[in-house]
Design an enzyme around this catalytic site. Structure first.
Site, PDB file in Angstrom:
ATOM      1  N   TYR A 125       0.810  -1.326   0.297  1.00 35.01           N
ATOM      2  CA  TYR A 125       0.292   0.000  -0.266  1.00 35.01           C
ATOM      3  C   TYR A 125       1.304   1.284  -0.097  1.00 35.01           C
ATOM      4  O   TYR A 125       1.534   1.753   0.809  1.00 35.01           O
ATOM      5  CB  TYR A 125      -0.745   0.400   1.476  1.00 35.01           C
ATOM      6  CG  TYR A 125      -2.608  -1.579   1.313  1.00 35.01           C
ATOM      7  CD1 TYR A 125      -2.274  -1.728   0.457  1.00 35.01           C
ATOM      8  CD2 TYR A 125      -2.201  -1.504   2.719  1.00 35.01           C
ATOM      9  CE1 TYR A 125      -2.654  -2.732  -0.106  1.00 35.01           C
ATOM     10  CE2 TYR A 125      -3.384  -2.206   2.436  1.00 35.01           C
ATOM     11  CZ  TYR A 125      -3.312  -3.259   1.551  1.00 35.01           C
ATOM     12  OH  TYR A 125      -4.628  -4.160   1.497  1.00 35.01           O
ATOM     13  N   HIS A 153       0.078 -11.948   1.605  1.00 36.84           N
ATOM     14  CA  HIS A 153      -0.421 -11.146   0.963  1.00 36.84           C
ATOM     15  C   HIS A 153      -0.280 -12.005  -0.948  1.00 36.84           C
ATOM     16  O   HIS A 153       0.241 -11.922  -1.722  1.00 36.84           O
ATOM     17  CB  HIS A 153       0.012 -10.370   0.571  1.00 36.84           C
ATOM     18  CG  HIS A 153      -0.915  -8.600   0.560  1.00 36.84           C
ATOM     19  ND1 HIS A 153      -0.465  -7.285   0.472  1.00 36.84           N
ATOM     20  CD2 HIS A 153      -2.288  -8.583   0.141  1.00 36.84           C
ATOM     21  CE1 HIS A 153      -1.109  -6.743   0.123  1.00 36.84           C
ATOM     22  NE2 HIS A 153      -2.196  -7.338  -0.503  1.00 36.84           N
TER      23      HIS A 153
END
Length: 318
Positions: A52, A136
């Site tokens: 992010y 992830h």
């Protein structure tokens, strides 16, 4: 499931992609105010990832949380994409975040890479530990390698007490199910696959109940499609423009909700928590106002009659 962690999540969590400048930049002050608004609204679970904003989300989240009592909140980050610094040379990140390309993401499921990624995250956060570590998007790289190579490393980290709980975060219910079957996971973070709009994740959730694995539901608004009481023509779905048939379905759901005095986003936030596998709904926000609205919606009562109507409802006969 690690009850010591899941019991502290609360119903509403804060997702950190937005404060990593997802799609467009927001000033530091606004980002920090957004995190503070979540805290003031009673949110105590915060999720982030190196992905992010190439670490920006972790930096901003840590700038607020490192001054809070550590025992009072739960924080998760992710591994699998290790950041490798590079000269940005005027380039922007190519993966949807409005940040300089001063790092490149390297898929790395090795023990060394995962440990390094976690250490780097802790440095950006300014914390000495995180509570939860997720693998992830393993399916976006190599799901088999994720199961064989990366998940055993997470089990080792948990066994060493470096993290309290481990999981996998993905948009794919099928990939998450494969991980649940292969490893003793505490949590699955499932994006957009169990929502008011659609529920392809039901088999996964049922298996999670049997295995004692908690589910953190994210993407409850289906990329923004369900985020407003009235669905606009330019609404997004699955990170792109929503097709006409999906818009029509969402609008029919909005009308159904109105019949019971409930706004579409409120129903969308509450819906995942009705399944016994779901322990938390985590929602991203880019402003203090969005945080306040989400918290208010989560505190709004939804009549049981609406859920009965939703169960009976089909797109052909709303």
């Amino acid at each position: 499931m690690s009850a010591a962690v899941t019991g502290k999540l609360g119903r509403l969590g804060f997702g950190g992609a937005g404060i990593g400048n997802l799609y467009s930049a927001i000033p530091d002050g606004e980002a920090l105010a957004t995190v503070l608004a979540a805290w003031d609204a009673g949110v105590r679970y915060f999720d982030t990832a190196p992905h992010y904003g190439l670490g920006l989300s972790e930096q901003r989240l840590g700038a607020v949380l490192r001054d809070k009592p550590r025992q009072d909140f739960v924080i998760s980050t992710k591994v699998g994409r290790r950041l490798e610094r590079q000269d940005a040379a005027g380039h922007k990140d190519p993966e949807g975040f409005a940040v300089p390309a001063d790092a490149v993401r390297r898929w790395d499921f090795s023990e060394r890479g995962i440990r390094q990624s976690l250490e780097d995250s802790l440095e950006r956060l300014g914390l000495d530990r995180v509570d939860i570590t997720y693998l992830h998007d393993p399916d976006a790289f190599d799901l088999d390698a994720g199961i064989r190579q990366a998940l055993p490393v997470l089990e080792k980290l948990r066994g060493e007490g470096l993290v309290d709980a481990i999981g996998v975060g993905t948009n794919s219910a099928e990939a998450a199910l494969a991980c649940v079957e292969a490893t003793d996971l505490d949590l699955v973070m499932l994006a957009g696959r169990y929502t008011l709009l659609e529920q392809p994740g039901v088999p996964l959730l049922e298996r999670c109940v049997a295995r004692g694995t908690g589910v953190v539901a994210v993407g409850a608004f289906n990329s923004g499609l369900l985020a407003r009481p009235e669905v606009p023509d330019d609404a997004h779905y699955n990170y792109g423009q929503a097709p006409r048939e999906v818009l029509d379905r969402a609008r029919a759901l909005a009308a159904l909700c109105r019949d019971f005095g409930v706004e579409l986003p409120t129903a969308a936030l509450h819906f995942p928590l009705r399944h016994p596998a779901v322990v938390n709904v985590t929602v991203g926000a880019r402003s203090a106002g969005q945080v306040a609205a989400n918290a208010e919606r989560m505190d709004t009562s939804v009549p049981e009659e609406l859920w009965a109507a939703v169960e009976r409802w089909t797109p052909e006969s709303p």
